[in-house]
Design an enzyme around this catalytic site. Structure first.
Site, PDB file in Angstrom:
ATOM      1  CB  CYS A  11      35.698  44.878  27.874  1.00 28.22           C
ATOM      2  SG  CYS A  11      36.513  46.285  27.020  1.00 28.22           S
ATOM      3  CB  CYS A  41      33.611  50.432  25.645  1.00 28.38           C
ATOM      4  SG  CYS A  41      34.089  49.370  25.233  1.00 28.38           S
TER       5      CYS A  41
HETATM    6  C1  FAD Z   1      40.796  42.152  27.260  1.00 30.68           C
HETATM    7  C2  FAD Z   1      39.788  42.820  27.818  1.00 30.68           C
HETATM    8  C3  FAD Z   1      39.776  44.250  27.543  1.00 30.68           C
HETATM    9  C4  FAD Z   1      39.079  44.594  28.968  1.00 30.68           C
HETATM   10  N1  FAD Z   1      39.490  45.690  28.573  1.00 30.68           N
HETATM   11  C5  FAD Z   1      38.376  47.202  29.779  1.00 30.68           C
HETATM   12  C6  FAD Z   1      38.021  48.034  29.234  1.00 30.68           C
HETATM   13  O1  FAD Z   1      39.022  48.658  28.270  1.00 30.68           O
HETATM   14  N2  FAD Z   1      37.888  49.481  30.348  1.00 30.68           N
HETATM   15  C7  FAD Z   1      37.499  47.950  31.369  1.00 30.68           C
HETATM   16  O2  FAD Z   1      36.762  49.422  32.038  1.00 30.68           O
HETATM   17  N3  FAD Z   1      37.376  46.554  31.207  1.00 30.68           N
HETATM   18  C8  FAD Z   1      37.943  45.779  30.561  1.00 30.68           C
HETATM   19  N4  FAD Z   1      37.633  44.774  31.132  1.00 30.68           N
HETATM   20  C9  FAD Z   1      37.243  43.699  31.617  1.00 30.68           C
HETATM   21  C10 FAD Z   1      37.511  44.088  33.213  1.00 30.68           C
HETATM   22  O3  FAD Z   1      39.025  43.846  33.319  1.00 30.68           O
HETATM   23  C11 FAD Z   1      36.258  43.538  33.677  1.00 30.68           C
HETATM   24  O4  FAD Z   1      35.289  43.863  33.597  1.00 30.68           O
HETATM   25  C12 FAD Z   1      37.456  43.366  35.556  1.00 30.68           C
HETATM   26  O5  FAD Z   1      38.119  43.143  36.163  1.00 30.68           O
HETATM   27  C13 FAD Z   1      35.699  42.733  36.409  1.00 30.68           C
HETATM   28  O6  FAD Z   1      36.080  42.983  37.701  1.00 30.68           O
HETATM   29  P1  FAD Z   1      35.655  41.614  38.474  1.00 30.68           P
HETATM   30  O7  FAD Z   1      35.993  41.554  40.038  1.00 30.68           O
HETATM   31  O8  FAD Z   1      33.858  41.394  38.349  1.00 30.68           O
HETATM   32  O9  FAD Z   1      36.562  40.695  38.058  1.00 30.68           O
HETATM   33  P2  FAD Z   1      37.820  40.402  37.789  1.00 30.68           P
HETATM   34  O10 FAD Z   1      39.213  41.161  38.475  1.00 30.68           O
HETATM   35  O11 FAD Z   1      37.950  39.350  36.551  1.00 30.68           O
HETATM   36  O12 FAD Z   1      38.480  39.362  38.871  1.00 30.68           O
HETATM   37  C14 FAD Z   1      38.467  37.697  39.259  1.00 30.68           C
HETATM   38  C15 FAD Z   1      38.567  37.394  40.662  1.00 30.68           C
HETATM   39  O13 FAD Z   1      37.770  36.466  41.194  1.00 30.68           O
HETATM   40  C16 FAD Z   1      38.782  35.295  41.569  1.00 30.68           C
HETATM   41  N5  FAD Z   1      38.134  33.773  41.447  1.00 30.68           N
HETATM   42  C17 FAD Z   1      38.005  33.574  40.501  1.00 30.68           C
HETATM   43  N6  FAD Z   1      37.300  31.923  40.981  1.00 30.68           N
HETATM   44  C18 FAD Z   1      37.066  32.561  42.353  1.00 30.68           C
HETATM   45  C19 FAD Z   1      37.388  31.358  43.542  1.00 30.68           C
HETATM   46  N7  FAD Z   1      36.236  30.264  43.372  1.00 30.68           N
HETATM   47  N8  FAD Z   1      37.325  31.522  44.877  1.00 30.68           N
HETATM   48  C20 FAD Z   1      38.067  33.318  45.165  1.00 30.68           C
HETATM   49  N9  FAD Z   1      38.407  33.654  43.461  1.00 30.68           N
HETATM   50  C21 FAD Z   1      38.294  33.379  42.757  1.00 30.68           C
HETATM   51  C22 FAD Z   1      39.930  35.443  40.182  1.00 30.68           C
HETATM   52  O14 FAD Z   1      40.951  34.681  40.139  1.00 30.68           O
HETATM   53  C23 FAD Z   1      39.878  37.110  40.201  1.00 30.68           C
HETATM   54  O15 FAD Z   1      41.006  37.581  40.869  1.00 30.68           O
HETATM   55  C24 FAD Z   1      38.496  43.721  29.725  1.00 30.68           C
HETATM   56  C25 FAD Z   1      39.163  42.749  29.818  1.00 30.68           C
HETATM   57  C26 FAD Z   1      38.783  41.962  28.861  1.00 30.68           C
HETATM   58  C27 FAD Z   1      39.406  40.480  29.090  1.00 30.68           C
END
Ligand code: FAD
Length: 432
Positions: free
Chosen positions: A182, A362
């Site tokens: 983000c 965003c």
């Molecule tokens: C402050 C902030 C504001 C944001 N605002 C927005 C917004 O307004 N709009 C929007 O669309 N997005 C926003 N985002 C971004 C959004 O939250 C992420 O892009 C999204 O969560 C990505 O999804 P993901 O599944 O790739 O990662 P995550 O949701 O981070 O999930 C990753 C998962 O993998 C697990 N994991 C890590 N390492 C391992 C391992 N070795 N083995 C197994 N599992 C593991 C973790 O525990 C976690 O549960 C924001 C993020 C933040 C921090």
């Protein structure tokens, strides 16, 4: 042949316990965050008999887009979190482990405890890594002396404490090198704070400053003018090409490596009453060190099909993958149906036909109650879901951010419903 799956045992209704992994799954998903749960739910919806397992060590699942609102005093932290067990889709096995090493030539993943599990298809989505230690003193400084960050659940509430207690002085907001998750979040919280100060009639006694590594307020030029207007309105001072290097909490000082207009490097020490830090970010170390990583460390995928460039039975999405989209949950919502369709096609020996267009979104909280809803795709194309000019801060977009999007996330996306209002590329007149 896949070994038969052990049945998930429900300890409370809607809550599935973690189980011992079976030997091999049709689909093994690494990471049970936004991407992992969504893909698992969509796979089960399309093909209910498929054996799917999610490897996820955490007991808590967070709606991270809500953390900006936690820091801004609009949401509580509890509103952004649920128990992981309640979100694992029915019929999907939860392996409560940390993936440590990939053996893609043997179709196996090794866990932190040394156990191995096999797969036919692998989906890699463990998110990204927050590199707190790349800023000297930051880890020790966080959570006290006005040093806060919305990038970790445990500090987002402290951001609100700092903002709520702030009556005057210098508030610094930092932004590291891209890519980060983000990209708008470092400044969203800054506008929320500035607007609170404006409402309290305190803005004139405060210096709100944005120090960023880059040289533009936002990566998609179309959305820079409304952000610049917010900066001007609140009198925020912007310092481009400033990289945070060290924080000293008790002394309330921050050290930046800066580049002047002539390109000359210098060190700048700034005193602060409050500093909101967005930490440097990169691919998780275990991904960087794996055969799945590309040159920059991210899981190397084709940006349209989301399939790995080398291993045909490996897909990736979300923050961990190399696709050059904005790393957002909104992107995950559009990537997940592509991964689901292409993975099932690959499993059936068919051509991959689904393509991701790079959509990301965003919702930029430029004021309390008003949002600029930035939606865009690969190449900086402006791809709004609605016909209205997206550069205008709107109350309706605030409602979307604070009400509809959290509902969409918990009740539709994580349950495998493929929701898209129908974003598309649109042209708008120059002045907005
Ligand atoms: C402050 C902030 C504001 C944001 N605002 C927005 C917004 O307004 N709009 C929007 O669309 N997005 C926003 N985002 C971004 C959004 O939250 C992420 O892009 C999204 O969560 C990505 O999804 P993901 O599944 O790739 O990662 P995550 O949701 O981070 O999930 C990753 C998962 O993998 C697990 N994991 C890590 N390492 C391992 C391992 N070795 N083995 C197994 N599992 C593991 C973790 O525990 C976690 O549960 C924001 C993020 C933040 C921090």
């Amino acid at each position: 042949m896949d070994t038969p799956l052990p049945r998930n045992q429900a300890d409370t209704p809607g809550e599935r316990a973690s189980v011992q992994p079976s030997e091999r799954y049709a689909v093994l998903i690494i990471g049970g965050g936004a991407a992992g749960i969504t893909v698992a739910a969509e796979l089960r919806r399309h093909r209910p008999g498929l054996s799917v397992a999610i490897v996820e060590p955490s007991e808590t699942h967070s709606y991270q887009p809500g953390w900006t609102l936690v820091g801004g005093g609009v949401f509580t932290l509890a509103q952004t979190q649920k128990r992981e067990g309640g979100l694992i889709p029915p019929g999907v096995t939860w392996i409560k482990q940390k993936a440590a090493t990939f053996h893609p030539d043997e179709n196996a993943v090794e866990f932190a405890d040394g156990r191995r599990v096999g797969y036919q298809m692998l989906v890699v989505c463990p998110g990204l890594q927050l590199d707190w230690d790349k800023v000297q003193g930051l880890r020790e400084a966080l959570g006290r002396n006005g040093v806060c960050s919305n990038y970790a659940a445990r500090y987002a509430e402290y951001t609100w404490e700092c903002i709520n207690a702030f009556r005057g002085g210098t508030a610094l907001f930092t932004q590291p090198a891209m890519p980060i998750k983000c990209a708008g979040a470092p400044q969203k919280i800054m506008y929320l704070m500035a607007d609170r100060l404006r409402i309290r009639r305190r803005l004139a006694q405060c210096s709100v400053e944005f120090l960023l590594v880059g040289d533009a307020l936002f990566g998609v030029p179309f959305f820079v003018p409304p952000l610049q207007r917010a900066v001007d309105r609140y009198g925020i001072k912007v310092h481009y090409k400033h990289e945070l290097k060290a924080v000293d909490g008790p002394a309330r000082t921050a050290l930046f490596a800066a580049k002047g207009p002539d390109g000359e490097a210098r060190e700048v020490t700034r005193r602060f009453d409050m500093i909101h830090v967005t930490p440097p970010q990169s691919a998780p170390d275990f991904i960087k060190q794996s055969p799945l990583a590309g040159a920059a460390g991210w899981v190397d995928v084709d940006p349209a099909t989301m399939r790995h460039t080398k291993y045909a039975n490996v897909f990736s999405l979300g923050d961990a993958c190399s696709a050059p989209n904005a790393k957002t949950a909104a992107a995950v919502r559009m990537q997940a149906p592509v991964v689901t369709r292409n993975l099932l096609a690959a499993l059936d020996g068919h051509e991959l036909t689904a393509a991701y267009d790079g959509y990301g979104s965003c919702p930029l909280t430029v004021a309390l109650g008003k949002v600029v809803l930035a939606e865009f795709a690969y190449g900086g194309k402006v791809t709004p879901s609605f016909k209205l000019d997206p550069r205008r801060p709107r109350r309706a977009a605030w409602q979307l951010k604070t009400k509809f999007l959290p509902f969409l996330y918990w009740n539709m996306m994580l349950r495998g419903s493929e929701f898209d209002v129908g974003h598309q590329e649109r042209q708008f007149a120059d002045a907005a």
